[in-house]
Design a protein around this motif. Structure first.
Motif, PDB file in Angstrom:
ATOM      1  N   LYS A 178       0.828  -1.212   0.000  1.00  0.00           N
ATOM      2  CA  LYS A 178       0.000   0.000   0.000  1.00  0.00           C
ATOM      3  C   LYS A 178       0.862   1.262   0.000  1.00  0.00           C
ATOM      4  CE  LYS A 178      -3.773   2.353   2.404  1.00  0.00           C
ATOM      5  NZ  LYS A 178      -4.685   2.360   3.570  1.00  0.00           N
ATOM      6  N   ASP A 179       0.467   2.218  -0.823  1.00  0.00           N
ATOM      7  CA  ASP A 179       1.116   3.534  -0.993  1.00  0.00           C
ATOM      8  C   ASP A 179       2.402   3.482  -1.814  1.00  0.00           C
ATOM      9  OD1 ASP A 179      -0.900   4.789   0.495  1.00  0.00           O
ATOM     10  OD2 ASP A 179       0.141   4.394   2.378  1.00  0.00           O
ATOM     11  N   LYS A 180       2.775   2.310  -2.291  1.00  0.00           N
ATOM     12  CA  LYS A 180       3.933   2.228  -3.190  1.00  0.00           C
ATOM     13  C   LYS A 180       3.633   3.043  -4.445  1.00  0.00           C
ATOM     14  CE  LYS A 180       7.121  -0.466  -3.429  1.00  0.00           C
ATOM     15  NZ  LYS A 180       8.547  -0.369  -3.043  1.00  0.00           N
ATOM     16  N   GLU A 181       4.562   3.922  -4.824  1.00  0.00           N
ATOM     17  CA  GLU A 181       4.405   4.784  -6.000  1.00  0.00           C
ATOM     18  C   GLU A 181       5.744   4.788  -6.746  1.00  0.00           C
ATOM     19  OE1 GLU A 181       2.799   9.280  -7.169  1.00  0.00           O
ATOM     20  OE2 GLU A 181       2.931   8.668  -5.061  1.00  0.00           O
ATOM     21  N   VAL A 182       5.901   3.853  -7.654  1.00  0.00           N
ATOM     22  CA  VAL A 182       7.211   3.610  -8.268  1.00  0.00           C
ATOM     23  C   VAL A 182       7.677   4.808  -9.105  1.00  0.00           C
ATOM     24  CG1 VAL A 182       8.523   2.113  -9.803  1.00  0.00           C
ATOM     25  CG2 VAL A 182       6.800   1.119  -8.283  1.00  0.00           C
ATOM     26  N   LEU A 183       6.770   5.417  -9.848  1.00  0.00           N
ATOM     27  CA  LEU A 183       7.143   6.517 -10.733  1.00  0.00           C
ATOM     28  C   LEU A 183       6.721   7.866 -10.146  1.00  0.00           C
ATOM     29  CD1 LEU A 183       6.320   4.844 -14.173  1.00  0.00           C
ATOM     30  CD2 LEU A 183       8.505   4.949 -12.974  1.00  0.00           C
ATOM     31  N   LYS A 184       6.954   8.033  -8.871  1.00  0.00           N
ATOM     32  CA  LYS A 184       6.541   9.250  -8.172  1.00  0.00           C
ATOM     33  C   LYS A 184       7.283  10.479  -8.690  1.00  0.00           C
ATOM     34  CE  LYS A 184       5.855  11.133  -3.531  1.00  0.00           C
ATOM     35  NZ  LYS A 184       5.911  10.823  -2.066  1.00  0.00           N
ATOM     36  N   GLU A 185       8.602  10.358  -8.904  1.00  0.00           N
ATOM     37  CA  GLU A 185       9.382  11.508  -9.386  1.00  0.00           C
ATOM     38  C   GLU A 185       8.845  12.026 -10.708  1.00  0.00           C
ATOM     39  OE1 GLU A 185      14.015  11.670  -8.453  1.00  0.00           O
ATOM     40  OE2 GLU A 185      13.402   9.791  -9.379  1.00  0.00           O
ATOM     41  N   GLU A 186       8.597  11.100 -11.640  1.00  0.00           N
ATOM     42  CA  GLU A 186       8.133  11.475 -12.962  1.00  0.00           C
ATOM     43  C   GLU A 186       6.785  12.187 -12.904  1.00  0.00           C
ATOM     44  OE1 GLU A 186      10.816   7.863 -13.507  1.00  0.00           O
ATOM     45  OE2 GLU A 186       9.424   8.632 -12.020  1.00  0.00           O
ATOM     46  N   THR A 187       5.993  11.863 -11.893  1.00  0.00           N
ATOM     47  CA  THR A 187       4.674  12.476 -11.718  1.00  0.00           C
ATOM     48  C   THR A 187       4.761  13.806 -10.974  1.00  0.00           C
ATOM     49  OG1 THR A 187       3.650  10.270 -11.673  1.00  0.00           O
ATOM     50  CG2 THR A 187       2.368  12.103 -10.770  1.00  0.00           C
ATOM     51  N   THR A 188       5.396  13.786  -9.813  1.00  0.00           N
ATOM     52  CA  THR A 188       5.405  14.957  -8.934  1.00  0.00           C
ATOM     53  C   THR A 188       6.115  16.146  -9.571  1.00  0.00           C
ATOM     54  OG1 THR A 188       5.358  13.514  -6.994  1.00  0.00           O
ATOM     55  CG2 THR A 188       6.072  15.796  -6.657  1.00  0.00           C
ATOM     56  N   LEU A 189       7.282  15.917 -10.176  1.00  0.00           N
ATOM     57  CA  LEU A 189       8.016  17.029 -10.784  1.00  0.00           C
ATOM     58  C   LEU A 189       7.240  17.650 -11.942  1.00  0.00           C
ATOM     59  CD1 LEU A 189      11.751  15.873 -10.760  1.00  0.00           C
ATOM     60  CD2 LEU A 189      10.732  17.773  -9.511  1.00  0.00           C
ATOM     61  N   ALA A 190       6.532  16.810 -12.698  1.00  0.00           N
ATOM     62  CA  ALA A 190       5.745  17.336 -13.815  1.00  0.00           C
ATOM     63  C   ALA A 190       4.612  18.226 -13.313  1.00  0.00           C
ATOM     64  CB  ALA A 190       5.189  16.191 -14.652  1.00  0.00           C
ATOM     65  N   PHE A 191       3.933  17.781 -12.252  1.00  0.00           N
ATOM     66  CA  PHE A 191       2.868  18.628 -11.696  1.00  0.00           C
ATOM     67  C   PHE A 191       3.432  19.884 -11.040  1.00  0.00           C
ATOM     68  CE2 PHE A 191       0.014  14.965 -12.209  1.00  0.00           C
ATOM     69  CZ  PHE A 191      -1.126  15.617 -12.656  1.00  0.00           C
ATOM     70  N   ASP A 192       4.617  19.781 -10.436  1.00  0.00           N
ATOM     71  CA  ASP A 192       5.265  20.980  -9.903  1.00  0.00           C
ATOM     72  C   ASP A 192       5.457  22.010 -11.011  1.00  0.00           C
ATOM     73  OD1 ASP A 192       5.409  19.873  -7.383  1.00  0.00           O
ATOM     74  OD2 ASP A 192       7.537  19.354  -7.510  1.00  0.00           O
ATOM     75  N   LEU A 193       5.886  21.527 -12.177  1.00  0.00           N
ATOM     76  CA  LEU A 193       6.104  22.426 -13.305  1.00  0.00           C
ATOM     77  C   LEU A 193       4.790  23.012 -13.809  1.00  0.00           C
ATOM     78  CD1 LEU A 193       7.624  23.767 -15.630  1.00  0.00           C
ATOM     79  CD2 LEU A 193       7.642  21.546 -16.820  1.00  0.00           C
ATOM     80  N   VAL A 194       3.810  22.180 -14.079  1.00  0.00           N
ATOM     81  CA  VAL A 194       2.579  22.685 -14.690  1.00  0.00           C
ATOM     82  C   VAL A 194       1.831  23.611 -13.729  1.00  0.00           C
ATOM     83  CG1 VAL A 194       0.884  20.881 -14.072  1.00  0.00           C
ATOM     84  CG2 VAL A 194       0.782  21.974 -16.322  1.00  0.00           C
ATOM     85  N   HIS A 195       1.932  23.344 -12.422  1.00  0.00           N
ATOM     86  CA  HIS A 195       1.269  24.217 -11.441  1.00  0.00           C
ATOM     87  C   HIS A 195       2.014  25.543 -11.256  1.00  0.00           C
ATOM     88  CE1 HIS A 195      -0.877  20.554  -9.428  1.00  0.00           C
ATOM     89  NE2 HIS A 195      -1.491  20.969 -10.526  1.00  0.00           N
ATOM     90  N   ALA A 196       3.303  25.537 -11.613  1.00  0.00           N
ATOM     91  CA  ALA A 196       4.084  26.773 -11.490  1.00  0.00           C
ATOM     92  C   ALA A 196       3.898  27.710 -12.672  1.00  0.00           C
ATOM     93  CB  ALA A 196       5.569  26.431 -11.346  1.00  0.00           C
TER      94      ALA A 196
END
Length: 340
Positions: A178-196
């Motif tokens: 539970k809560d394993k997120e293998v490709l978290k970096e690829e997701t989080t950094l992209a949303f950081d960019l689009v939200h910025a």
């Protein structure tokens, strides 16, 4: 050269001479020596074969090569040693975690114990040509949601693409993982960019409110998206340019540092201003909100798609438009050498 670019290529500044692939050939030969004659017959192919251009990231039963299931502990360790010559430590961990997600899917889909459609051992290694310090050769590691294709010319690693990683579930919602997120970096950094992004930047970057159902390049032999869309690098503010470069680094550093530095140098030489960032679908970072993004330049396409299974199923790919599968020039070089 302004500071932003310097931060991006600082690793490249230490790059001198050809990329050494000798350790890779040594590890490949050690792996081969540990195989039985029958296993070698499964694993070894000529370099000049159409099979080298086949890659698939969906479950299938007709893959060539030898599977992890068929290897004993010593052979499995030798295979992991070989992977470590080409991929970063972080990526090898991601690969192992993705393989284990098949166990999660087997439980979610209520499959019988003897049903091997989902199986963390159904990942195959195939070697093309004769690994040596003076030969042209390549190898592939592939299974559900993992596909890496490496090509070497003498002591130089020429290519590590197509390079695919996926995750289903993208976030494990229940059970021991539970809560394993293998490709978290690829997701989080992209949303950081689009939200910025500023409203004007987002208006350019967001090309459609509906995300495509799959990465656009798929598993095609020749990856190409003819008409780049979105926002160009030079249209981003310096801070947002830096965020885009951080996202590129995540994908490029799937490989060992020396090869990643070479890729970054190539991107720099192609011109950062020639990069495009494309977003499609939702900008809400939450389950059930399908999204897609792409980074495209003259020699590179990176894609990310999260639309399937209630937007909890990620596909990502790195394509080197000049050197996928080693590139046409490497194949011509191989044929010329063997025509003599």
């Amino acid at each position: 050269m302004h500071r932003l670019v310097l931060l991006f290529i600082i690793g490249c500044c230490v790059f001198t001479g050809p990329l050494r692939a000798q350790e890779m050939s040594e590890k490949a030969n050690r792996f081969i020596r540990l195989l039985s004659k029958a296993q070698q017959a499964q694993t070894l192919f000529p370099f000049d074969t159409g099979e080298r251009y086949h890659f698939a990231y969906v479950p299938r039963d007709d893959r060539k090569g030898i599977s992890v299931n068929e290897l004993n502990p010593a052979q499995r360790k030798a295979l992991m040693d070989l992977l470590n010559t080409a991929l970063s430590e972080t990526t090898v961990k991601k690969v192992n975690d993705i393989m284990q997600l098949d166990q999660v899917l087997k439980q979610l889909e209520h499959r019988e114990e003897n049903d091997h459609y989902r199986d963390p051992g159904k990942y195959f290694v195939t070697i093309f040509g004769v690994p040596a310090a003076n030969t042209i050769w390549g190898w592939r590691f592939e299974g559900h949601h993992v596909a890496f294709n490496f090509s070497a010319d003498k002591k130089e690693l020429v290519a590590g693409t197509p390079a695919f990683l996926g995750a289903n579930p993208a976030i494990v919602l229940d059970g021991p993982q539970k809560d394993k997120e293998v490709l978290k970096e690829e997701t989080t950094l992209a949303f950081d960019l689009v939200h910025a992004l500023s409203p004007a930047e987002l208006q350019k970057a967001l090309v459609t409110a509906k995300a495509p159902a799959e990465i656009i390049t798929g598993n095609s032999r020749n990856a190409m998206i003819a008409h780049p869309e979105g926002i160009r690098f030079k249209e981003l503010s310096p801070a947002h340019q830096q965020l885009l470069l951080q996202l590129i680094n995540v994908y490029v550093h799937r490989f060992t540092k020396l090869f990643a530095d070479k890729m970054l140098k190539d991107i720099q030489q192609d011109g950062l201003d020639n990069l495009w960032f494309t977003w499609a679908g939702s900008t809400v970072h939450a389950l059930g909100n399908p999204c897609y993004y792409r980074i495209q330049g003259p020699g590179l396409i990176i894609e990310y798609d999260n639309t399937q299974n209630n937007a909890n199923h990620i596909h990502t790919i790195v394509r080197d438009l000049k050197n996928d599968f080693g590139g046409d020039l490497l194949l011509e070089h191989y044929r010329s050498a063997h025509a003599k």
